[in-house]
Design an enzyme around this catalytic site. Structure first.
Site, short mmCIF file in Angstrom:
data_model
loop_
_atom_site.label_atom_id
_atom_site.label_comp_id
_atom_site.label_asym_id
_atom_site.label_seq_id
_atom_site.Cartn_x
_atom_site.Cartn_y
_atom_site.Cartn_z
N GLY A 272 64.95 72.60 22.92
CA GLY A 272 64.31 71.44 22.29
C GLY A 272 64.14 70.33 23.30
O GLY A 272 64.28 70.53 24.51
N GLU B 146 38.83 84.64 21.34
CA GLU B 146 40.12 85.30 21.50
C GLU B 146 40.10 86.23 22.73
O GLU B 146 41.06 86.31 23.48
CB GLU B 146 40.48 86.06 20.22
#
Ligand code: AGP
Length: 598
Positions: A102, A480
């Site tokens: 984090g 994509e």
């Protein structure tokens, strides 16, 4: 991105930690380390670079004795990927070691305060502030020190902590970053991802934000942020160990491409009963249906591109306007979302920070949120009002393949479900499309089988920049396809709506420029062919992915579902181009599997 693991039991911890970290390698990292409690002290070993180096340094763990410890793979954010910045970090008195996933947003302010208090920093990381706070707040009660520390942190964290005063205990706490406890017999574990746990135990406890846990070999105690003990349910992980292994394939990516027929079948099978689409107990009430004035799809990267394909399916079948928004943009755009908006949030990992933020933003404005997620128990799965799991199984390669095609599958199912509920589709078309959807797994297999020439084709591209073009659903596939090519082969690849080329980009087309034209939308075939002629006239060499220079065929399919087939050769093309160049296919440089920072 970063990964954390912890183990406490009767056997040596270091080999378990190293094995766990290897299972997290796919998340992307640039340094790694472990800390093991032994003889009243904490021994820390860390390296910049790969876990293989850490294995070598620790003699496969044999040189780091002890039966309780924590480990980390770091994806550098604050400070370069050096040995010093690698986790675990030690407190000045050597009593605590910490691993952290984090970002601590207020770390500069904390760092200044701690330096003033006399703490000495060894690294440039935000994480090091945590271990000094623990030392500062510790007066013999670890739980209180952890709670006080957590209360000072702003941002996201999953923390693993060891302390020399409790030589067989691990402490964890989480806020906006995944953390899972593994429940064993005479030993317990934690990890940021179940893939690090499944070879040891399938019994897990998902921690929620603000929860704290203490693990010893024989006990797990969880409490909330006020310190009240909680009774947490034990869940069973359904993923097998084999599913998280290569199973004879050279790379996870190739294995996962080949798994697509089975993965798409797993997404479809439980949701089609007697020719009707049923969505996991999901029902939109008549009121909610009337309220569906607009649908917003939000996601990042490939999941966003899946949303672009899904938009065509939903708009065509349901005649409801669909807006597809990048989550990183939506979150700061003061979006026009209210209780009449249905929001589809797509994420393989369920942990993408921008997607989570966009979801929260939409919920706060009253929208109903449906999560399309692969990882069970992930943050997005928990935050959404309803979850449609994609059932792709563990996806290890950083470049998503089966994650993407199963997202498409769920979007197709959703489009059919909604079209029927809204009464926008006649019975015959509905029945025909449901049938067609059931053929998708077989047709994906056929697409793989009939395109054995792709390695040879790819070898011609491995030093070139590429253009991908298409219209409508084909354009969504082109987006994509270009992303796949970029992320694993590092070739420059751009995708354009075929009709847009002549508005500027065609200036870049010169002799022998490879152009990959996706041409599966029969209604628009002639239009795209005109665009192909335009680039060919300027010297381009064109490969066509088509039902119909080189043609890559796919089986004939309903245009509305064709993206799930057309993307497969593009995945393979990217794979073989990357292989030809000798790239690290499963762990491309600078990328992480799950992007848990903004
Ligand atoms: C795809 O190959 C990527 N690696 C990436 O674009 C990914 O799709 C994106 O980061 C979103 O991830 P998520 O589906 O886990 O939210």
């Amino acid at each position: 991105m970063c990964g954390i693991v912890g183990f406490t039991g009767a056997r040596a911890a270091a080999p378990v930690l190293l094995g766990g970290l290897e299972r997290l390698e796919y998340r992307g990292y640039d340094s790694a380390g472990i800390a093991v409690l032994h003889g009243g002290a904490i021994r820390v070993e860390k390296v910049s670079g790969r876990i293989a180096k850490l294995r070598e340094k620790t003699g496969d763990g044999a040189l780091t004795p002890g039966s309780a410890g924590i480990g980390h793979t770091r994806w550098a954010t604050h400070g370069a990927p050096t040995d010093l910045n690698a986790h675990p970090h030690l407190s000045n008195d050597g009593r605590f070691a910490v691993v952290h996933n984090g970002i601590i947003e207020n770390y500069l302010e904390l760092r200044r305060e701690l330096i003033k208090d006399g703490y000495v920093f060894q690294s440039e990381t935000d994480t090091e502030t945590i271990v000094h706070l623990l030392e500062k707040y510790y007066d013999g009660d670890i739980k209180t020190a952890v709670m006080k520390t957590a209360a000072r942190l702003e941002g996201s964290y999953a923390l693993g902590i060891v302390c020399t005063d409790t030589p067989d205990a691990l402490y964890v706490v989480r806020e906006a970053s995944p953390l899972i406890l593994g429940v064993g017999v005479g030993e317990n574990y934690f990890a940021s991802d179940v893939t690090a746990l499944v070879s040891h135990t399938k019994n897990v406890i998902y921690l929620e934000d603000g929860e704290f846990a203490k693990l010893t070999p024989d006990s797990i105690m969880v409490c909330d942020c006020a310190g009240r003990e909680l009774k947490k349910p034990i869940s069973r992980v359904t993923w097998s160990v084999e599913a998280a292994e290569k199973g004879g394939y050279e790379h996870f990516m190739l294995k996962e491409i080949m798994e697509q027929p089975a993965a798409v079948k797993a997404a479809l099978a439980p949701r089609i009963h007697e020719g009707r689409v049923q969505l996991d107990g999901f029902e939109l009430s008549a009121d909610e249906l009337r309220g569906v004035g607009k649908i917003i799809i939000t996601a990042c990267g490939s999941a966003y591109y899946a949303g672009c394909s899904g938009r065509y399916a939903i708009e065509r079948l349901c005649r409801v306007p669909v807006q597809v928004e990048l989550a990183s943009e939506l979150r700061y755009s003061d979006p026009m979302v209210d209780e009449h908006t249905l929001v589809l949030v797509i994420s393989q990992s369920g942990e993408t920070a921008d997607t989570i933020a966009a979801l929260k933003e939409c919920k706060a404005r009253g929208a109903k949120v449906i999560g399309i997620v692969n990882v069970v128990g992930s943050t997005i799965a928990k935050l959404a009002d309803h979850v449609l799991y994609t059932f792709a199984g563990p996806e290890i390669a950083v470049a998503t393949t089966k994650g993407y095609t199963t997202q498409l599958t769920v979007l197709y199912l959703f489009a059919l479900y909604l079209a029927e509920k809204l009464g926008r589709i006649d019975a015959d078309s509905y029945a025909a499309l449901v049938k067609e959807l059931q053929h998708l797994p077989r047709k994906i297999q056929q697409t793989i089988d009939m395109n054995w020439q792709l390695p040879k084709l790819a070898s011609r591209y491995s030093s070139r920049s590429l253009f991908f073009i298409g219209r409508n659903t084909d354009y969504a596939v082109a987006l994509e396809g270009a992303l796949k090519m970029k992320e694993i082969s590092y070739l420059h690849a751009e995708s354009y709506a075929a009709g847009e080329l002549k508005h500027g980009t065609i200036a870049l087309i010169e002799e022998n420029q490879p152009v990959i034209a996706v041409c599966c939308n029969e209604a628009l075939m002639d239009k795209t062919l005109s665009n192909i002629v335009e680039v060919k006239a300027r010297g381009a060499k064109v490969k066509i992915v088509s039902q119909a220079d080189d043609v890559i065929f796919i089986p004939r399919a309903e245009t509305v579902f064709s993206a799930a087939l057309a993307v497969v050769p593009l995945q393979l093309l990217a794979y073989y181009a990357a292989k030809e160049k000798g790239c690290d296919i499963d762990k491309p440089k600078n990328l992480a599997k799950s992007v848990t920072v903004e």
